[in-house]
Scaffold this motif. Structure first.
Motif, PDB file in Angstrom:
ATOM      1  N   PHE A   1       1.562 -13.417 -26.508  1.00  0.00           N
ATOM      2  CA  PHE A   1       2.288 -12.982 -25.311  1.00  0.00           C
ATOM      3  C   PHE A   1       1.313 -12.509 -24.237  1.00  0.00           C
ATOM      4  CE2 PHE A   1       4.034  -9.532 -22.777  1.00  0.00           C
ATOM      5  CZ  PHE A   1       5.197 -10.109 -22.274  1.00  0.00           C
ATOM      6  N   LEU A   2       0.322 -11.703 -24.642  1.00  0.00           N
ATOM      7  CA  LEU A   2      -0.672 -11.210 -23.685  1.00  0.00           C
ATOM      8  C   LEU A   2      -1.452 -12.373 -23.068  1.00  0.00           C
ATOM      9  CD1 LEU A   2      -2.098  -8.118 -25.623  1.00  0.00           C
ATOM     10  CD2 LEU A   2      -0.534  -8.086 -23.684  1.00  0.00           C
TER      11      LEU A   2
ATOM     12  N   ASP B   1      -4.783 -10.918 -17.620  1.00  0.00           N
ATOM     13  CA  ASP B   1      -5.695  -9.856 -17.184  1.00  0.00           C
ATOM     14  C   ASP B   1      -5.813  -8.760 -18.244  1.00  0.00           C
ATOM     15  OD1 ASP B   1      -2.974  -9.339 -16.637  1.00  0.00           O
ATOM     16  OD2 ASP B   1      -3.518  -7.675 -15.311  1.00  0.00           O
ATOM     17  N   VAL B   2      -4.699  -8.467 -18.923  1.00  0.00           N
ATOM     18  CA  VAL B   2      -4.729  -7.480 -20.008  1.00  0.00           C
ATOM     19  C   VAL B   2      -5.435  -8.066 -21.224  1.00  0.00           C
ATOM     20  CG1 VAL B   2      -3.319  -6.079 -21.572  1.00  0.00           C
ATOM     21  CG2 VAL B   2      -2.626  -6.371 -19.188  1.00  0.00           C
TER      22      VAL B   2
ATOM     23  N   LYS C   1      -7.897  -2.495 -22.902  1.00  0.00           N
ATOM     24  CA  LYS C   1      -6.438  -2.482 -22.790  1.00  0.00           C
ATOM     25  C   LYS C   1      -5.773  -3.023 -24.060  1.00  0.00           C
ATOM     26  CE  LYS C   1      -6.394  -2.745 -17.738  1.00  0.00           C
ATOM     27  NZ  LYS C   1      -6.038  -3.530 -16.537  1.00  0.00           N
ATOM     28  N   VAL C   2      -6.362  -4.077 -24.631  1.00  0.00           N
ATOM     29  CA  VAL C   2      -5.815  -4.617 -25.885  1.00  0.00           C
ATOM     30  C   VAL C   2      -5.924  -3.572 -26.999  1.00  0.00           C
ATOM     31  CG1 VAL C   2      -6.062  -6.408 -27.645  1.00  0.00           C
ATOM     32  CG2 VAL C   2      -6.341  -6.995 -25.231  1.00  0.00           C
TER      33      VAL C   2
ATOM     34  N   GLY D   1       5.834  -3.607 -21.990  1.00  0.00           N
ATOM     35  CA  GLY D   1       6.309  -2.440 -22.725  1.00  0.00           C
ATOM     36  C   GLY D   1       7.438  -2.788 -23.674  1.00  0.00           C
ATOM     37  N   LEU D   2       8.409  -3.574 -23.203  1.00  0.00           N
ATOM     38  CA  LEU D   2       9.556  -3.930 -24.039  1.00  0.00           C
ATOM     39  C   LEU D   2       9.146  -4.865 -25.172  1.00  0.00           C
ATOM     40  CD1 LEU D   2      12.565  -3.797 -24.594  1.00  0.00           C
ATOM     41  CD2 LEU D   2      12.908  -5.663 -22.979  1.00  0.00           C
ATOM     42  N   PHE D   3       8.295  -5.855 -24.879  1.00  0.00           N
ATOM     43  CA  PHE D   3       7.881  -6.813 -25.911  1.00  0.00           C
ATOM     44  C   PHE D   3       7.129  -6.095 -27.032  1.00  0.00           C
ATOM     45  CE2 PHE D   3       5.392 -10.133 -27.910  1.00  0.00           C
ATOM     46  CZ  PHE D   3       6.282 -11.194 -27.952  1.00  0.00           C
ATOM     47  N   THR D   4       6.213  -5.206 -26.665  1.00  0.00           N
ATOM     48  CA  THR D   4       5.450  -4.457 -27.677  1.00  0.00           C
ATOM     49  C   THR D   4       6.377  -3.566 -28.490  1.00  0.00           C
ATOM     50  OG1 THR D   4       3.574  -4.436 -26.139  1.00  0.00           O
ATOM     51  CG2 THR D   4       3.463  -2.944 -28.024  1.00  0.00           C
TER      52      THR D   4
END
Length: 682
Positions: free
Chosen positions: A285-286, A292-293, A299-300, A346-349
């Motif tokens: 997904f990222l 960029d993340v 960030k990861v 935020g929601l996916f995580t």
């Protein structure tokens, strides 16, 4: 060997992600409670939905918690109390009584009456010490069986009500005196007994507790057994009574049977596969939607760290007591990730984390439904987290959703609200209160991972901050220019859905480098003297270009976040200092263009691209003479089109449609600044 080392160096970011991926998987599987998971779902009072179930192995039927509690209560009621007897006390009391009696009563009393009174006193002592006087007060039941010990030997056994407590000594003496008709001498006897009576019994707490523990240890936690291949329940049969208890016993036994030495490794391997799949979906997904993340290892790491923390806290609560499962504030996860990134990430995580926890929690479907619903509400309701009231409102909504969903599930399972567990609602309230901890947690994460949230951006946007005050004092024209750019950029960001708070802060600080040589910039020249007249075009260009590098240096000294420093780096991109280049060109035909180009980099985000447009338009708008709507339209189009032609927005994730929307906003804002009206035809 050298090629191998170079290959590792080139791919070090991917190697780090792979190691992070593997380590996170291992840690999560390690944190999972070490028990199997029963493959059948059943609800008390509802029909059995699966096929006929036969016992897969021999197992015992466990008693219910209510049955065990009832047995414990009965044993506690019937357990003995043990007291130690001091045999010397009664002898000493009687000797002291004899001596004190004749000193207390007057000689005027006849000998016969004195003997009668003396015997009455002995009767009182006989009653007091028939079982004994306690050295303190207790709240035991009067029917409790009490055993009086002289060392290890049992002397007497009686009910606790027959033992005289400290609070009852005076009352008992008065009753005995009244029964023996010693009117007129009560005061004498009371003064004697008050002086001589002493307790001779002490509570043996250790022996009492050990005896109770010994009796409790004899409780059998099972009743009967089920043999292998015995039919437990048929399809469609209602799960209730004895059937329900047998299924619960099988479920508990299954958990312990699965994690045996022979198949432990297989179960761990299966868990590992599921965790790998879940984390792989997160990485994909990222890579697909937030490159960029994905490219930023910090960030990861931050995202994976938050997932691990939620699994860690939930596993700890499950191991301690699964009844407190809903006190874990899982909605902190989407709140934190939305504060630093965006709502979709935020929601996916959050969903991935809930799926992982669904492997280990009881009533997994109910748990996942509640948590995913709460996560969606969190994402939809929380906006502008830096406003405290928004967080309180959102937490209230989250708590309400938990309560409503739990109530609905309970009614579905039980068919009524008579036996509803009201204490669970209290857990949801505590969960909501724990969610408020997200504010200090965001601050801690900012310091640990070098990230910046809207809360910090709000603090940085305060024009009374030390750095912006210094800018307003040293370069007032630049400060005014930065305020105008901030207003333009914020309006443009709102139009295209960019981070308005971030771009406003970036605009306020983008020109702080001009504080080093403020008079070399036209907006700060108030005396009519231009220091560039004393410099060559190349030297002037260097001073102008250096304000970017000076700004980065000042920003780092003042600990500005990297996301804000990015605006300082990119607000001129790789554009040309056109005025001084032309001036040098007129003096020297062989002038090098590279000497008059900003070092870059080019804008690499939507926000930095917007700032470049707004900065150029605002600065150049000061040169407009007798502005009209048509002049402003042409002016804005020319400036932004030149930036596009020089490929300044090539690395920014901004579309042509968004650029057109930004142009429209800038035209409208400039028209308002210059107070233009509609041009009527003559």
């Amino acid at each position: 060997m050298k090629d191998f080392i170079n290959s590792i160096y080139k791919n070090h970011a991917l190697i780090y992600k792979a190691l992070l991926f593997i380590c996170t998987t291992v840690l999560i599987v390690y944190l999972f409670p070490k028990q199997g998971k029963f493959k059948y779902n059943f609800i008390q009072g509802k029909p059995w939905q699966s096929e006929n179930l036969y016992a897969p192995f021999d197992f015992a039927i466990k008693k219910t918690k209510q049955e065990i509690d009832a047995e414990k209560h009965q044993i506690e009621q019937q357990s003995n109390l043990y007291f130690n007897l001091n045999t010397t006390v009664e002898k000493n009391v009687r000797a002291a009584y004899k001596q004190t009696f004749y000193q207390t009563f007057p000689d005027s009393i006849s000998k016969n009456q004195l003997n009668t009174l003396y015997k009455t006193g002995e009767l009182v002592l006989d009653k007091l010490y028939s079982y004994g006087v306690l050295n303190e007060n207790f709240n035991f039941s009067e029917e409790k069986k009490s055993v009086i010990l002289d060392g290890q030997i049992t002397v007497k056994q009686t009910k606790f009500e027959n033992l005289i407590q400290q609070k009852d000594v005076t009352t008992t003496i008065n009753k005995l005196l009244k029964a023996n008709q010693v009117e007129g001498f009560e005061i004498h006897f009371l003064s004697i007994f008050f002086e001589v009576v002493e307790p001779n019994l002490s509570f043996n707490k250790k022996l009492t507790e050990n005896a109770l523990k010994d009796e409790l240890s004899k409780i059998a936690y099972t009743r009967g057994s089920i043999n292998k291949e015995t039919l437990i329940i048929s399809k469609g049969e209602v799960v209730e009574g004895e059937k329900y208890q047998v299924l619960e016993s099988l479920k508990n036994e299954y958990k312990s049977q699965v994690w045996t030495a022979s198949n432990y490794n297989w179960v761990v391997f299966a868990y590992t596969l599921l965790v790998l799949l879940a984390l792989l979906m997160l990485l994909l997904f990222l890579r697909k939607y937030r490159l960029d993340v994905f490219n930023n290892n910090t960030k990861v790491t931050f995202i994976f760290f938050n997932v691990i923390m939620m699994v860690l806290i939930t596993s700890f609560v499950l191991n301690y007591n699964s009844q407190y499962l809903y006190i874990v504030p899982l909605c902190i996860l989407p709140l934190v990730l939305k504060a630093f990134f965006d709502a979709r990430l935020g929601l996916f995580t959050h969903v991935i984390t809930v799926l992982l926890l669904g492997l280990i929690v009881p009533n997994s479907y109910e748990y996942m439904f509640l948590q995913i619903t709460a996560g969606i509400i969190t994402i939809l309701t929380v906006s502008e987290l830096y406003k405290r009231v928004n967080l309180f409102i959102s937490v209230g909504q989250i708590t309400l959703i938990y309560i409503i969903a739990y109530f609905a599930f309970f009614v579905i399972h039980e068919g009524s609200v008579d036996a509803i567990h009201w204490e669970t609602f209290g857990l949801f309230v505590l969960c909501g209160l724990a969610t408020l901890f997200v504010q200090p947690l965001i601050y801690v994460y900012e310091k640990l991972f070098g990230l910046v949230s809207d809360v910090s951006l709000l603090e940085l946007s305060d024009t009374n901050s030390k750095l912006l005050k210094e800018l307003s004092n040293k370069a007032p024209g630049t400060f005014h220019h930065s305020l105008n750019v901030a207003n333009l950029a914020e309006a443009a960001a709102n139009e295209v859905g960019a981070n308005a708070m971030l771009i406003r802060v970036g605009a306020l600080y983008h020109d702080i480098g001009k504080m080093k040589n403020p008079t070399f910039f036209t907006e700060n020249q108030s005396t009519g003297i231009n220091p560039h007249d004393e410099l060559s075009p190349k030297e002037s260009a260097n001073v102008i270009i250096d304000h970017v590098l000076d700004g980065i240096e000042i920003a780092k000294k003042n600990n500005l976040p990297d996301r804000v420093i990015d605006f300082i780096r990119t607000h001129h991109g790789t554009s040309l200092v056109y005025y001084f280049y032309k001036k040098e060109k007129s003096m020297n035909e062989e002038a090098s263009k590279e000497d008059f180009i900003y070092p870059g980099p080019k804008p690499f985000s939507k926000e930095t691209a917007i700032l470049m447009m707004c900065d150029s338009v605002e600065a150049a708008s000061k040169s407009l003479k007798e502005p009209t709507s048509s002049k402003i339209d042409t002016f804005v189009e020319n400036i932004i089109n030149k930036q596009m032609e020089s490929e300044q927005f090539l690395n920014a994730n901004i579309t042509f449609k968004e650029i057109q929307s930004i142009k429209k906003v800038l035209k409208h804002k400039l028209a308002n600044i210059y107070h233009l009206r509609i041009e009527y035809p003559e």
